[in-house]
Design an enzyme around this catalytic site. Structure first.
Site, PDB file in Angstrom:
ATOM      1  N   ASP A  60       0.848  -1.188   0.000  1.00 31.43           N
ATOM      2  CA  ASP A  60       0.000   0.000   0.000  1.00 31.43           C
ATOM      3  C   ASP A  60       0.889   1.245   0.000  1.00 31.43           C
ATOM      4  O   ASP A  60       2.099   1.161  -0.163  1.00 31.43           O
ATOM      5  CB  ASP A  60      -0.979  -0.019   1.179  1.00 31.43           C
ATOM      6  CG  ASP A  60      -0.259  -0.018   2.531  1.00 31.43           C
ATOM      7  OD1 ASP A  60       0.953   0.244   2.554  1.00 31.43           O
ATOM      8  OD2 ASP A  60      -0.919  -0.292   3.557  1.00 31.43           O
TER       9      ASP A  60
ATOM     10  N   HIS B  30       7.733   0.320  -4.886  1.00 32.28           N
ATOM     11  CA  HIS B  30       7.471  -0.666  -3.838  1.00 32.28           C
ATOM     12  C   HIS B  30       8.799  -1.144  -3.265  1.00 32.28           C
ATOM     13  O   HIS B  30       9.750  -1.392  -4.007  1.00 32.28           O
ATOM     14  CB  HIS B  30       6.691  -1.852  -4.410  1.00 32.28           C
ATOM     15  CG  HIS B  30       6.405  -2.904  -3.385  1.00 32.28           C
ATOM     16  ND1 HIS B  30       5.419  -2.757  -2.441  1.00 32.28           N
ATOM     17  CD2 HIS B  30       6.992  -4.103  -3.137  1.00 32.28           C
ATOM     18  CE1 HIS B  30       5.409  -3.828  -1.658  1.00 32.28           C
ATOM     19  NE2 HIS B  30       6.350  -4.652  -2.066  1.00 32.28           N
TER      20      HIS B  30
ATOM     21  N   CYS C  27       4.202   1.834   2.094  1.00 35.02           N
ATOM     22  CA  CYS C  27       5.229   0.827   1.847  1.00 35.02           C
ATOM     23  C   CYS C  27       6.633   1.270   2.264  1.00 35.02           C
ATOM     24  O   CYS C  27       7.315   0.560   3.003  1.00 35.02           O
ATOM     25  CB  CYS C  27       5.214   0.441   0.372  1.00 35.02           C
ATOM     26  SG  CYS C  27       6.422  -0.807  -0.066  1.00 35.02           S
TER      27      CYS C  27
END
Length: 410
Positions: free
Chosen positions: A187, A397, A190
């Protein structure tokens, strides 16, 4: 006779003896276009998308993230803005700002290339009101258990494209230092989650800045000189006012950090972190504390520059963006959306490092073979700061490499 080196786990040690050439990480500022489904324009450095990546789809990735071409803009040598203007909140808020939960347009497909349609829909159903965090009822771990890093790479990057080959080489290079990887929930928290998890799981003592008696006075001090702090987008209030709620978040961070630092072994510390990072209220309260510390650090840097004092190079870029020309806009357009509709940009990774007083080292796999394969935040680490090591495939990410290798020759 010299035999091939064998990989075996060593006791975790995060030293700076890197075998990969460290990044010089040339900072350049770019502009990006408005994206309707985000609460602010993600102006970022080259090749730096928002720190958001959904959990990988079941099929193997063939290509890296598609990145939009963004026009370059000059970076002012210094930034100068009236302190009185921003302290009263009387500055022009970027037109990119929009309410949380704004409509999603066709560009979402490009942002969510790592997830299939069903997974995106499940995430929407799991959306937690007030936190913006997607939490699956069947999977409460925010940081998944470790798996062999080469096995993970083989599953994720089986393609024959140049991007897939580059990723495999990147993972092979990282595997020379680390045996395993832990996947972080994808999400918009992160980057903060991965950094804080690593910092807590490796801690041996409570940092000096958390022992400072003035720590709990910071919310009141910031409120006194920045009245616009009342526009902080926060978790559902349970305290009588904002300052009390933020004090509670800071106190929780201090208590959890102290409790975990008292654990005698790495396994015990990681188990304590696993129990804490489960997508529940305490976890997100820690992120509120970290976001506040980032804002407080930004205010200090801004005011120091206004006074003509020396400030880190990244702070010039932080406040040279159209969306964050001062701390008020930084809060409105970047820190408020953090965790809700936006993640951290590259320049904000520096701010996170300064807020937590940790040196963040990131293996950027898509940069394998370049000087930016290993990027440091800050570029010249401060003496005495612990190291946090992360891994990313796309600057969006972040995952966690664990279990350092010990190379031996037979």
């Amino acid at each position: 006779m010299l035999q091939p080196k064998a990989r075996k786990a060593a006791s975790p040690s995060f030293t700076s003896d890197e075998k990969v050439k460290r990044s010089t990480f040339s900072l350049r500022l770019t502009k990006s276009k408005k994206e309707k489904h985000m609460s602010h324009d993600k102006t970022s450095l080259p090749n730096a998308g928002p720190s958001y990546k959904g959990q990988p789809a079941s099929v193997a990735k063939e290509d890296g993230a598609r990145r939009r071409a963004r026009p370059q803009t000059e970076v002012p040598a210094v930034f100068r803005r009236s302190r009185d203007d921003y302290s009263r909140g009387e500055v022009k808020v970027s037109s990119f700002s929009s309410p949380v939960g704004s409509s999603v347009d066709h560009e979402e497909e490009e942002e969510d290339i790592y997830r299939d349609v069903d997974e995106i829909e499940r995430e929407r159903e799991w959306l937690v009101c007030g936190t913006g965090a997607a939490v699956s009822p069947g999977n409460t771990l925010s940081v998944a258990p470790e798996v062999d890093i080469l096995d993970y790479c083989q599953v994720e990057w089986r393609g024959s494209t140049s991007s897939a080959k580059r990723m495999r080489k990147g993972y092979e290079a990282v595997s020379q230092r680390f045996i395993s990887i832990r996947r972080v929930r994808g999400d918009n928290y992160c980057a903060v989650r991965a950094t804080l998890f690593q910092a807590l799981s490796q801690t041996l003592q409570l940092p000096d800045w958390l022992q400072n008696q003035d720590l709990m006075l910071l919310p009141e001090k910031l409120m006194a000189k920045c009245t616009w702090i009342t526009e902080w987008q926060k978790l559902p209030a349970k305290a009588e006012n904002w300052t009390e709620e933020m004090k509670a978040c800071l106190l929780l961070l201090k208590r959890k950090w102290e409790s975990i630092s008292e654990k005698k072994t790495l396994a015990e510390r990681q188990a304590a972190c696993d129990a804490l990072f489960r997508g529940e209220e305490e976890e997100y309260s820690l992120y509120e504390a970290v976001k506040f510390l980032m804002l407080n650090t930004a205010v200090q840097l801004y005011e120091d520059n206004q006074k003509g004092l020396e400030v880190p190079e990244f702070s010039w870029l932080l406040f040279a963006r159209d969306t964050s020309s001062d701390p008020f806009q930084l809060m409105q357009n970047h820190l408020n959306p953090l965790g809700h509709t936006g993640g951290l940009e590259q320049v904000e990774m520096f701010l996170l490092a300064y807020a937590l007083q940790h040196s963040i080292h990131v293996y950027r796999l898509y940069k394998h073979g370049t000087d930016e394969f290993l990027s440091l935040y800050p570029r010249l680490p401060e003496a005495g700061w612990p190291e946090v090591i992360l891994i990313t495939e796309d600057d969006r990410h972040y995952n966690i490499p664990v279990r350092m290798c010990e190379e031996t020759s037979l």
